[in-house]
Design a protein around this motif. Structure first.
Motif, PDB file in Angstrom:
ATOM      1  N   LEU A  75      26.359  50.027  74.275  1.00  0.00           N
ATOM      2  CA  LEU A  75      25.564  49.972  73.047  1.00  0.00           C
ATOM      3  C   LEU A  75      26.095  48.823  72.191  1.00  0.00           C
ATOM      4  O   LEU A  75      27.219  48.873  71.687  1.00  0.00           O
TER       5      LEU A  75
ATOM      6  N   ASN B 160      23.196  49.254  66.764  1.00  0.00           N
ATOM      7  CA  ASN B 160      22.480  50.502  66.448  1.00  0.00           C
ATOM      8  C   ASN B 160      22.335  50.643  64.941  1.00  0.00           C
ATOM      9  O   ASN B 160      22.913  51.522  64.308  1.00  0.00           O
TER      10      ASN B 160
ATOM     11  N   ASN C 125      20.857  53.935  62.715  1.00  0.00           N
ATOM     12  CA  ASN C 125      20.823  55.011  63.719  1.00  0.00           C
ATOM     13  C   ASN C 125      19.490  55.045  64.458  1.00  0.00           C
ATOM     14  O   ASN C 125      18.878  56.104  64.641  1.00  0.00           O
TER      15      ASN C 125
ATOM     16  N   LEU D  76      18.967  54.630  67.545  1.00  0.00           N
ATOM     17  CA  LEU D  76      19.161  55.491  68.708  1.00  0.00           C
ATOM     18  C   LEU D  76      20.073  56.652  68.331  1.00  0.00           C
ATOM     19  O   LEU D  76      20.967  56.499  67.488  1.00  0.00           O
ATOM     20  N   PRO D  77      19.883  57.794  68.975  1.00  0.00           N
ATOM     21  CA  PRO D  77      18.871  58.058  70.009  1.00  0.00           C
ATOM     22  C   PRO D  77      17.481  58.298  69.419  1.00  0.00           C
ATOM     23  O   PRO D  77      17.345  58.752  68.282  1.00  0.00           O
TER      24      PRO D  77
ATOM     25  N   ALA E 120      18.193  48.473  67.815  1.00  0.00           N
ATOM     26  CA  ALA E 120      19.256  48.800  68.781  1.00  0.00           C
ATOM     27  C   ALA E 120      19.179  47.859  69.974  1.00  0.00           C
ATOM     28  O   ALA E 120      18.100  47.396  70.363  1.00  0.00           O
TER      29      ALA E 120
ATOM     30  N   GLY F  66      19.159  60.277  73.979  1.00  0.00           N
ATOM     31  CA  GLY F  66      20.268  61.084  73.496  1.00  0.00           C
ATOM     32  C   GLY F  66      20.802  62.133  74.451  1.00  0.00           C
ATOM     33  O   GLY F  66      21.617  62.964  74.050  1.00  0.00           O
TER      34      GLY F  66
ATOM     35  N   ASN G 111      25.631  60.113  75.391  1.00  0.00           N
ATOM     36  CA  ASN G 111      26.171  59.261  74.333  1.00  0.00           C
ATOM     37  C   ASN G 111      26.908  58.097  74.971  1.00  0.00           C
ATOM     38  O   ASN G 111      27.915  58.301  75.654  1.00  0.00           O
TER      39      ASN G 111
ATOM     40  N   SER H 150      28.989  53.646  69.778  1.00  0.00           N
ATOM     41  CA  SER H 150      28.732  55.019  70.178  1.00  0.00           C
ATOM     42  C   SER H 150      27.813  55.661  69.156  1.00  0.00           C
ATOM     43  O   SER H 150      27.603  55.128  68.053  1.00  0.00           O
ATOM     44  N   TYR H 151      27.261  56.808  69.500  1.00  0.00           N
ATOM     45  CA  TYR H 151      26.463  57.567  68.540  1.00  0.00           C
ATOM     46  C   TYR H 151      27.338  58.365  67.584  1.00  0.00           C
ATOM     47  O   TYR H 151      26.844  59.048  66.694  1.00  0.00           O
ATOM     48  N   THR H 152      28.634  58.290  67.798  1.00  0.00           N
ATOM     49  CA  THR H 152      29.588  58.935  66.906  1.00  0.00           C
ATOM     50  C   THR H 152      30.662  57.928  66.537  1.00  0.00           C
ATOM     51  O   THR H 152      30.576  56.745  66.891  1.00  0.00           O
TER      52      THR H 152
END
Length: 556
Positions: A167, A170, A173, A175-176, A320, A341, A344, A399-401
């Motif tokens: 990734l 992003n 946010n 994504l996702p 993204a 999603g 991740n 990352s998504y986090t």
């Protein structure tokens, strides 16, 4: 050579006990690699202790005779020289095989001794015995497609592709993506020359896949898809179909643009790129589609090397960016898993991505990795690059986090590690220090040659990896070493260890590292010796703002 190009092969042989090494077509310091005794016998066989055989790249022996005209060798002399140098097997090409076609004559003419052939056979049969070729193992008698294309192996291919996706951007946010809008499936425009990619995803030198899922097919399992390629193929030589992709983006809830390079015509064997740009009208396609889109825009890049997509990174309409590499047979599913999603992303870039300006900073014929101050050339790779701003650094990946590193514990002695040297091994070696290190007094013993040292000292580190977000995720913890700043020509930093760790949301895990001091802190000097220099080194965990570290001082 020792520092960069031989290193991965050395690790495979010494740490992975690889059973075979291939010599290539090229010359090394003027000597074809498949007749290079120093490389094959001294280095690979003796120093690395290869337990296996050395095979030529297909047609390499013919290249010595037909194209390189090395020492005006005849085919028989080429076979003899290669075998004596340590070659055990000729790959051959298109029905020709130099060992088979010219070996007997080479022996008859006295150019090749039977003892050299016996030695090659010994290496080859050793591997056959290791893998149980002569053991009549029933379960290995009739292996076929059914044994390869199992559900477990197909899932492994999918997981490998997911782990490799990086990734790169992003914003907001993006994504996702949600797969539904209200109680209806999302309408997604899937555009770009690789939207329906199949063979491209397999990369170069790939065998037949068990099955293959394109990005379009993978995404269509989750949402309603409108597919418009916008280009005839990856070359994108014409802009006449871009309007179709623009129209699709304009009526869709979200847009996924799948573009990139090609492993056969741009990045394949015997192909050199003269720029870092996307081919043809691909950039034009991306910009027009993004501008027309009424929903979030995701850009997916397929490539082996870096691409200058700074225009997309800086475009606020493109929320993204994913780099998928060439993700293999399950690439379509893997891309969809990340986009929606189900997975991740935790992949990291294995190389630095430069902007296209980089190609004008030094000629393609410059082989140096270190900066050339006299000619004004910047260095290459994350270890040595000191030029203008790059696009994405080595090891980059979002990352998504979020993750935070904390060093919880490290071996107390590591802050002032002492490498013991017996009186019979006092092989100190001088290193070159920078001229601008004012007030610095070089130590009496500036470094030791690693090959002549016990190298028993270790550095133990406990790193707490905290997931600070609300999404479970995987992080790749990168541990670097930085040599003393006074040493001239040393790497800026070098990767010493890495570990992938899964951390649930709002929790933490401890990752333990144990570094051998010589392996982690050693550098290659100007005479190609691996040395451990005295002075204050740094251990760094992570990159950028979340990097943490501590000093390690080496004294002799």
């Amino acid at each position: 050579m020792v520092e960069t190009f031989l290193r991965p092969f050395e690790m495979c042989v010494k740490e992975g006990d690889a059973s075979s090494v291939m010599c290539s077509y090229n010359k090394i310091n003027g000597v074809p690699s498949c007749v290079d005794t120093r490389l094959m016998k001294q280095t690979i066989r003796n120093e690395w202790n290869l337990h296996g055989y050395i095979v030529s790249d297909c047609d390499s022996l013919d290249a010595i005779y037909s194209y390189q005209h090395w020492l005006d060798f005849s085919p028989e002399e080429a076979v003899a020289a290669a075998t004596r140098a340590g070659l055990d097997l000729d790959c051959g090409l298109f029905g020709t095989n130099y060992h088979k076609d010219h070996g007997v004559k080479a022996v008859a003419e006295g150019k090749l001794a039977e003892k050299d052939i016996d030695n090659s056979l010994r290496n080859l049969y050793m591997v056959l015995m290791r893998v149980g070729f002569f053991d009549n193992i029933p379960q290995y008698e009739n292996l076929g497609v059914k044994d390869i294309c199992t559900p477990e192996n197909i899932e492994l291919a999918r997981e490998s592709a997911r782990q490799g996706i990086v990734l790169l951007k992003n914003e907001r946010n993006t994504l996702p993506l949600a797969s539904t809008k209200g109680n209806k499936k999302l309408k997604v425009a899937v555009v770009g020359p690789h939207a329906q990619a199949t063979d491209v995803m397999r990369g170069n030198y790939a065998g037949p896949p068990c099955q293959i899922t394109s990005p379009e097919n993978g995404i269509s399992r989750h949402v309603n898809v409108i597919t418009r390629l916008g280009c005839d193929d990856f070359r994108c030589k014409s802009a006449h179909n871009i309007s179709e992709a623009v129209e699709a983006a304009n009526i869709a809830d979200a847009t996924i643009i799948v573009t990139g390079l090609d492993p056969y015509h741009i990045e394949g064997e015997e192909k050199d790129r003269d720029n870092l740009l996307l081919p043809g009208y691909q950039t034009h396609l991306i910009e027009q589609v993004a501008e027309a889109s009424n929903g979030p825009v995701v850009l997916v890049i397929m490539s082996g090397g870096g691409v200058d997509i700074s225009f997309a990174q800086n475009n606020p309409k493109i929320g993204a960016i994913l780099w998928a590499g060439y993700p293999g047979q399950e690439g379509g599913h893997a891309i969809a898993d990340v986009v929606f999603g189900r997975y991740n992303p935790g992949g990291r870039l294995p190389l630095t991505w430069y902007t296209n300006k980089y190609v004008n900073l030094l000629p393609i014929t410059s082989m140096r990795l270190r900066p050339d101050t006299e000619l004004g050339y910047p260095g290459r790779t994350y270890k040595f690059y000191d030029g203008p701003e790059i696009l994405y650094p080595f090891g980059f990946g979002l990352s998504y986090t979020g993750f935070r590193y904390t060093i919880k514990n490290f071996l107390a002695a590591a802050t002032a590690a002492t490498i013991a040297m017996s009186s019979s091994h006092q092989k100190c070696k001088n290193v070159t220090y920078r001229a601008d290190t004012f007030g610095f007094a070089p130590p009496k013993c500036q470094s030791v040659v690693v090959a002549d040292s016990p190298c028993g000292e270790t550095i133990k580190i406990d790193v707490q990896v905290t997931n600070t977000g609300t999404v479970d995720g995987t992080d790749v913890v990168l541990v670097y070493s930085k040599p003393p700043v006074e040493i001239d020509g040393a790497p800026l930093k070098q990767l010493a260890k890495y570990e992938r760790v899964f951390v649930p949301a709002k929790s933490a895990k401890i990752v333990k590292f144990e570094l051998n001091a010589c392996e982690a802190l050693g550098i290659v000097d100007s005479t190609a010796y691996v040395v451990l220099p005295a002075g204050k080194h740094m251990i760094q965990v992570g990159d950028g703002e979340k990097a943490v570290g501590f000093p390690v001082e080496i004294k002799f």
